[in-house]
Design an enzyme around this catalytic site. Structure first.
Site, PDB file in Angstrom:
ATOM      1  N   TYR A  91       0.987  -1.341   0.379  1.00 28.94           N
ATOM      2  CA  TYR A  91      -0.123   0.573  -0.213  1.00 28.94           C
ATOM      3  C   TYR A  91       0.956   0.826  -0.111  1.00 28.94           C
ATOM      4  O   TYR A  91       0.597   2.129  -0.604  1.00 28.94           O
ATOM      5  CB  TYR A  91      -1.042   0.349   0.778  1.00 28.94           C
ATOM      6  CG  TYR A  91      -1.879   1.290   1.416  1.00 28.94           C
ATOM      7  CD1 TYR A  91      -2.703   1.289   0.263  1.00 28.94           C
ATOM      8  CD2 TYR A  91      -1.568   2.705   2.186  1.00 28.94           C
ATOM      9  CE1 TYR A  91      -3.684   2.961   0.341  1.00 28.94           C
ATOM     10  CE2 TYR A  91      -3.073   3.189   2.682  1.00 28.94           C
ATOM     11  CZ  TYR A  91      -3.185   3.266   1.525  1.00 28.94           C
ATOM     12  OH  TYR A  91      -3.933   4.696   1.530  1.00 28.94           O
ATOM     13  N   LYS A 118       0.839   4.250  -2.005  1.00 27.59           N
ATOM     14  CA  LYS A 118       0.999   6.086  -1.848  1.00 27.59           C
ATOM     15  C   LYS A 118       1.838   6.258  -2.745  1.00 27.59           C
ATOM     16  O   LYS A 118       2.171   8.255  -2.567  1.00 27.59           O
ATOM     17  CB  LYS A 118       0.787   6.210   0.049  1.00 27.59           C
ATOM     18  CG  LYS A 118       0.076   5.451   0.473  1.00 27.59           C
ATOM     19  CD  LYS A 118      -1.385   6.113   0.474  1.00 27.59           C
ATOM     20  CE  LYS A 118      -1.234   7.583   0.993  1.00 27.59           C
ATOM     21  NZ  LYS A 118      -2.721   8.853   0.720  1.00 27.59           N
TER      22      LYS A 118
END
Length: 258
Positions: free
Chosen positions: A116, A120
């Site tokens: 993740y 970002k």
């Protein structure tokens, strides 16, 4: 009075940011995929970042966009929100002449190997190259997220912690206040970090949580494997940046009763 649009305004951080913006005297708007009546000084615009529908209308006549919308750990939908949605928002903001886009990211995204986090980092790159004056604020983990992790382990009957991993939980109220300060300051074209007032070992945080919640669970101290574990033990999820939050983990636990 500055017109500010907040994406992800119904989330945990979003609610705190909306409240802080209103208190600071801004003209506050927020996006939602469903129609909502104006409430508490906030006007809601119907917009879907994953399709782009309503985004152009939402940013019309807005000076600042605070981009909080996120969808962690949800497979393809995560990329649709984090990347496709950010691209659509930037295109609309650029066309509308938005003067400042403030993007909230995570401390350690560029240092900790985690799926993740890589998403970002891509989102940050879109913002930097998006043609809208920008600021990126990387924050440490929210108090609620740390508690959520501990609660999940407690349900299994065992707390598993790496005693050398450092965490620096931040309160969303502190972060919201900082973001409002950044809104007032204007775009800096830089990445800055914001964390909680103290760094704790994962074991310290877990034991404090168990005491505050009146729970008894065995605590297994286990070294996290791989590159993620090495980065976390090296303090890459924490920051020495100042200013920092004021609400400690213990203060949060006293206030946030189960």
């Amino acid at each position: 009075m500055t017109a500010v649009l907040v994406t992800g305004g119904s989330g945990r951080l979003g609610r705190a940011v909306l409240k802080s913006l209103i208190e600071a005297g801004h003209d506050v708007r927020a996006t939602s995929r469903r129609a909502r009546p104006a409430s508490g000084g906030v006007r809601w615009a119907v917009a879907d970042l994953t399709t782009g529908q309503g985004v152009a209308e939402a940013v019309a006549d807005v000076a600042v966009v605070v981009h909080l919308a996120s969808a962690p750990y949800r497979g393809r939908y995560t990329r649709r929100v984090e990347l496709d949605g950010t691209s659509a928002l930037l295109a609309a903001a650029r066309k509308a002449g938005v003067r400042h886009l403030l993007y909230v990211s995570i401390v350690g995204v560029d240092r900790v190997p985690w799926g993740y986090f890589r998403t970002k980092v891509q989102g940050e790159r879109l913002v930097r190259d998006g043609g809208v004056p920008w600021t990126i604020v990387r924050a440490t983990q929210f108090h609620e997220f740390v508690e959520q992790a501990f609660r999940g382990m407690a349900r299994l009957g065992l707390m598993v912690v790496d005693p050398r991993v450092l965490v620096q939980p931040v309160d969303v109220r502190d972060l919201a206040g900082h973001l409002v300060t950044v809104v007032g300051r204007g775009p800096g074209g830089e990445v800055e970090e914001y964390g909680g007032p103290e760094s704790l070992t994962m074991a310290q945080a877990a034991l404090s949580w168990l005491r505050a919640r009146g729970l008894r669970r065995p605590v297994l101290r286990l070294r996290l494997p791989g590159r993620f574990g090495r980065a976390a033990r090296a303090g890459q999820l924490t920051t020495k940046a100042r200013p920092a939050g004021e609400i400690t983990w213990e203060a949060y636990l006293r206030r946030a009763q189960p």
